[in-house]
Motif scaffolding. Structure first.
Motif, PDB file in Angstrom:
ATOM      1  N   LYS A  66      42.092  48.786  50.927  1.00 36.47           N
ATOM      2  CA  LYS A  66      42.913  48.716  52.154  1.00 36.47           C
ATOM      3  C   LYS A  66      42.038  48.602  53.404  1.00 36.47           C
ATOM      4  O   LYS A  66      42.414  47.927  54.373  1.00 36.47           O
ATOM      5  CB  LYS A  66      43.809  49.962  52.262  1.00 36.47           C
ATOM      6  N   ASN A 115      50.796  52.599  51.573  1.00 39.08           N
ATOM      7  CA  ASN A 115      51.064  51.357  50.850  1.00 39.08           C
ATOM      8  C   ASN A 115      51.838  50.339  51.681  1.00 39.08           C
ATOM      9  O   ASN A 115      51.506  49.153  51.693  1.00 39.08           O
ATOM     10  CB  ASN A 115      51.836  51.651  49.569  1.00 39.08           C
ATOM     11  N   LEU A 119      50.340  46.661  52.502  1.00 35.10           N
ATOM     12  CA  LEU A 119      51.029  45.437  52.089  1.00 35.10           C
ATOM     13  C   LEU A 119      51.253  44.525  53.292  1.00 35.10           C
ATOM     14  O   LEU A 119      51.076  43.304  53.204  1.00 35.10           O
ATOM     15  CB  LEU A 119      52.352  45.781  51.411  1.00 35.10           C
ATOM     16  N   THR A 122      47.800  42.960  54.047  1.00 32.81           N
ATOM     17  CA  THR A 122      47.439  41.909  53.086  1.00 32.81           C
ATOM     18  C   THR A 122      48.260  40.642  53.355  1.00 32.81           C
ATOM     19  O   THR A 122      47.760  39.524  53.219  1.00 32.81           O
ATOM     20  CB  THR A 122      47.678  42.414  51.643  1.00 32.81           C
ATOM     21  N   HIS A 123      49.492  40.857  53.767  1.00 35.83           N
ATOM     22  CA  HIS A 123      50.374  39.727  54.107  1.00 35.83           C
ATOM     23  C   HIS A 123      49.788  38.869  55.225  1.00 35.83           C
ATOM     24  O   HIS A 123      50.126  37.693  55.364  1.00 35.83           O
ATOM     25  CB  HIS A 123      51.736  40.302  54.504  1.00 35.83           C
ATOM     26  N   ASN A 166      56.136  49.275  45.102  1.00 40.71           N
ATOM     27  CA  ASN A 166      55.619  48.353  46.123  1.00 40.71           C
ATOM     28  C   ASN A 166      56.578  47.190  46.366  1.00 40.71           C
ATOM     29  O   ASN A 166      56.742  46.745  47.497  1.00 40.71           O
ATOM     30  CB  ASN A 166      54.231  47.850  45.725  1.00 40.71           C
ATOM     31  N   CYS A 170      58.165  46.229  49.925  1.00 43.58           N
ATOM     32  CA  CYS A 170      58.075  44.858  50.453  1.00 43.58           C
ATOM     33  C   CYS A 170      59.444  44.319  50.856  1.00 43.58           C
ATOM     34  O   CYS A 170      59.607  43.751  51.935  1.00 43.58           O
ATOM     35  CB  CYS A 170      57.459  43.924  49.413  1.00 43.58           C
ATOM     36  N   LEU A 186      52.888  37.902  47.314  1.00 45.50           N
ATOM     37  CA  LEU A 186      52.186  38.968  48.034  1.00 45.50           C
ATOM     38  C   LEU A 186      51.720  40.061  47.068  1.00 45.50           C
ATOM     39  O   LEU A 186      50.591  40.568  47.167  1.00 45.50           O
ATOM     40  CB  LEU A 186      53.110  39.564  49.104  1.00 45.50           C
ATOM     41  N   LEU A 187      52.579  40.385  46.097  1.00 49.36           N
ATOM     42  CA  LEU A 187      52.216  41.439  45.150  1.00 49.36           C
ATOM     43  C   LEU A 187      51.084  41.007  44.220  1.00 49.36           C
ATOM     44  O   LEU A 187      50.227  41.810  43.847  1.00 49.36           O
ATOM     45  CB  LEU A 187      53.453  41.873  44.352  1.00 49.36           C
ATOM     46  N   TYR A 190      48.058  41.422  46.315  1.00 51.11           N
ATOM     47  CA  TYR A 190      47.763  42.834  46.561  1.00 51.11           C
ATOM     48  C   TYR A 190      47.212  43.523  45.315  1.00 51.11           C
ATOM     49  O   TYR A 190      46.280  44.322  45.396  1.00 51.11           O
ATOM     50  CB  TYR A 190      49.031  43.548  47.048  1.00 51.11           C
TER      51      TYR A 190
END
Lengths: 306, 306, 306, 306
Positions: A66, A115, A119, A122-123, A166, A170, A186-187, A190
């Motif tokens: 992260k 988390n 997320l 990361t997006h 997650n 999302c 995305l997952l 991630y």
């Protein structure tokens, strides 16, 4: 006594706490880890390293990733854009909690270390496709460690199968416009990020870059801007160690980020990076022996920033 | 340009933000404050001081007192006893929230900087009577500032009349065994503590003691143990600036505690204490111009600890 | 088989569940109750009564009093005033919870059956002094039962000593303007109300008045207005049985209010009142054998209103 | 005055409230509805019907479908299985809230009328494929209305596109084992269920079956078991009208379930079913004119069950 020898002794003392913890068990790849493992590397900003324990054993980054992703995304997008989507405040809620997304209006993850926030970060990795984004990220991590790193496919696959919480986070954020686009993509990204694999020397090397204001102690290159390095170290203090971040700041006082694999990346400003691997976890999810080891080191070398 | 002159210029720049804030209005004594006031003192650990603005104007400590009381109580009772009654973790909830007391089992305030935690801390001041406890506290504060300080009776009286939320927190904690004894006595003590009055030079002087590992820069005496000073500075970073503590850590990076009167006590480890008075508050309750002033100072002098 | 005999058999069946519950233990007067006790009276709107078990044994009303006070206060103040201070909605939170008071803006108890709401209702009893208010209430209850009732001083005294959670709720509501005035006075009144003592025949008689649209089956007088009787029965269904009100509505379907003493007052519209005493409680705080007994009765006589 | 004429007058009075509400606007098909529409049908258990307004205008069931699906699933699976997955208690939280899923351990939706609970119920419809499940459901609804009904494809499609909050709820429940299998399949089924289309006469007919203990007033067939009909009516009272279910029970006292399309299905035990269509909604999501109309009817005919 030499630093190297002292390190070995501190590791022996800390390892005695391992039996009081237990390894993560939500996927096979993590539950198979040896709870007695404990390894450490200290990597100074003068490019010297010391280690103890099985320092070549590999493990996955999990939540440690992260911080790395945040650094990349801050450099890509700037502080204003990033912090329009994710907050800067610590939270008393668990790392995987959804409640604050509902009660805080507008819905926005409280920080990039939980988390939901990670997320959302990361997006924001730049790239038109999952592959482009992934390539950017893995290249960045490889620069930080000084060698090509890869990810553990088994771990990534297992985590994707069990990522329903997650997914829930999302879709909740998608509903509220915090993130857009395809959630499975995305997952995938991630879970690969969380499955990046390295040993504690690599981890210490990354910590050293943060400790050195973003400057690579090895190559002398500025891999992370000074401001971004500072921001990341700040989050490591306020929310890097799950729900005992406050206690860790008091007892250890070193910017650090832990992962459920048992890894901890520490970063002592102006001094050194620290990489630890000890998979037996305490009840909030931090390496139990690793935390004790850092407590001993901080006391011994007066590394608390406070 | 001299430090003294630079300080004056930074104050002028920061004062421009005061009109965007507003003074606390829940009691007359606070609502009567001049929103345009802005004063600062920087007190170095070499016992030198610089100031700008009306540095002799007095104000009440309010929540800043939480750090001072914590220092006293930690020295009186030891870490173990104190942290058995109050936690070490930051919270995403408001400073006066009661919800986490209900959802966290066992019921225990998350940290000593929220009202519930501060009340539990004040409850631990040694003494058989309210008077004995108060005498110990005011004497301690007077040692820190280097001169006899007193409290504002009007403010203390007004706050006691309107302290129903704190009463509610106290009885909730009494129900759960976090505190015992007479609640009105505790509230009398707590509201007097919040009404302690001083100017920004006194405040900076206290900050300097924390910055100097508990050693008084003036007398050379150890007023606070080194460990306790470190713990207090840690809480100032993780939860000293209400619900923007995280943002403040990122943008300023100086251990600091604010109060609803508009005061901020800063403490730059190994360098100096800072005392600020600027009663116009931002939406979370911090001095709006004071926060901007600290941001400017931290950038100018690289005072972030991260 | 006669109704009287059937009642005895149903009581015997239900009593077998008593060992699975346990008596309230937060004050001595309640913890001393015999967990095997089970008594019932059914009081028809034709003024006939049937009973089984030790129907003369006295117990305190506890939360059952919330319905009675609500009836008085609605008649005194009117619906509009009452419901400006307390809501009409069931809640998934525990009866003594404070959380919703904080998250719901404006702060207002969700309904009159949770403690916060009941305290707000008791606060609205007409009268210049605690004594005047108490006299009005006890006279009203005595009219409903058809004879002079009193309260148990030991129970009231014990509850006042341990009422810190209710104190906390009161001061929270005072902070938000839901209630005003002296909190200790209110708590004295409230704990006396909860300590009103009677047997299951008296309780069934009160239930019969509600069942009979407010008309006393004995005297023929309208003790409660028809609308108020209807409102009270509605609250008994939506939130009368603590956190299993929904389940009770499904399995039994009779307007009912329980208390932690083990009492349950039922009210079958157009048919009868029911008074039960069985001090062994299930995990949410309802008489475990009493609930089973009502389930059996409802099935036998098709008393569900749905 | 005839019942038919009286009904027309009551509709005219209630329609005056429509301008104070507004139609749902999260999908085009709903936002295009005429806010001034108001139609009603009363369908007695003697198989007679009365109507007023444009009684042939079609609308989608939306949340009203939750009761119908519950009836089917209870008959298919039995009470024990259904209530092992979904609770029976009303909640003070919004219908689409996720917070209680996190705070209640074990994670289980509080009741079948909130979205989480309804999704868990739809998940239990018997069938090997989405198509089989859908066929069972639409056939069941067609039996209840007495004619073949279908669904609005545009509405179903739009809702599926915007169903991210429901996706979030589903994945959260999947994480906690409340539901299993493919989530998109479940959402396809659920959005079709919500998009079932009919007029207020059909709706009243369904309400009449519930009112008549599950017996079809037209064919005389037992379409729903008596127990299941009773359970459904109970949920309609305790949680059928979103977050004003408690207020509705007090002011109207008729088992009823509303939908965001503006439909309300009422069921007066032993008397009649009621179907209403009035798309202008109040702030909690109930037809504003429809609610007023039911209040008038209940007062006029003494239909409150309390």
């Amino acid at each position: 006594m030499s630093d190297q020898k002292l390190l070995g002794e501190l590791v022996d003392i800390a390892r005695a706490f391992a039996p009081y913890g237990k390894v993560a068990d939500y996927i096979p790849a993590l539950s198979n880890q040896n709870p007695d493992d404990l390894a450490i590397c200290i990597y100074s900003i003068e490019n010297e390293s010391y280690y103890a324990g099985d320092h070549l054993k590999k493990f996955t980054l999990q939540s440690i990733s992260k911080v790395i992703t945040l650094a990349l995304v801050l450099m890509d997008n700037g502080e204003d854009e990033v912090f329009s989507k994710v907050g800067m405040e610590p939270t008393g809620d668990p790392f995987n909690s959804i409640a604050k997304l509902e009660t805080n209006i507008p819905s926005k993850p409280l920080n990039p270390m939980i988390n939901a926030g990670a997320l959302a970060v990361t997006h924001m990795i730049k790239g038109d496709t999952v592959i482009e984004k992934w390539d950017r990220l893995i290249e960045f991590i490889s620069h930080l460690t000084g060698q090509q790193v890869t990810y553990n496919e088994d771990v990534a696959y297992s985590e994707l199968q069990t990522a329903n919480l997650n997914r829930s986070l999302c879709y909740f954020m998608k509903q509220h416009g915090v993130i857009t686009g395809n959630i499975e993509d995305l997952l995938v990204l991630y879970t690969k990020q969380c499955a990046v694999e390295m040993n504690c020397v690599d981890l210490a090397k990354m910590g050293a870059v943060f400790a050195n204001d973003g400057l690579d102690p090895e190559s002398g290159r500025q891999l992370i801007s000074k401001d971004v390095a500072r921001i990341c170290k700040t989050f490591m203090v306020t929310c890097g160690m799950y729900n005992s971040s406050g206690e860790f700041a008091i007892k250890v006082g070193i910017p650090a980020k832990s992962g459920v694999s048992g890894g901890i990346m520490g970063s002592v400003p102006g001094k050194c990076g620290i990489g630890i691997f000890g998979p037996a976890l305490d009840e909030v999810g931090n390496s139990i022996a690793g935390t004790k080891l850092l407590e001993g080191l901080s006391a011994k070398y007066s590394w608390s920033i406070f």
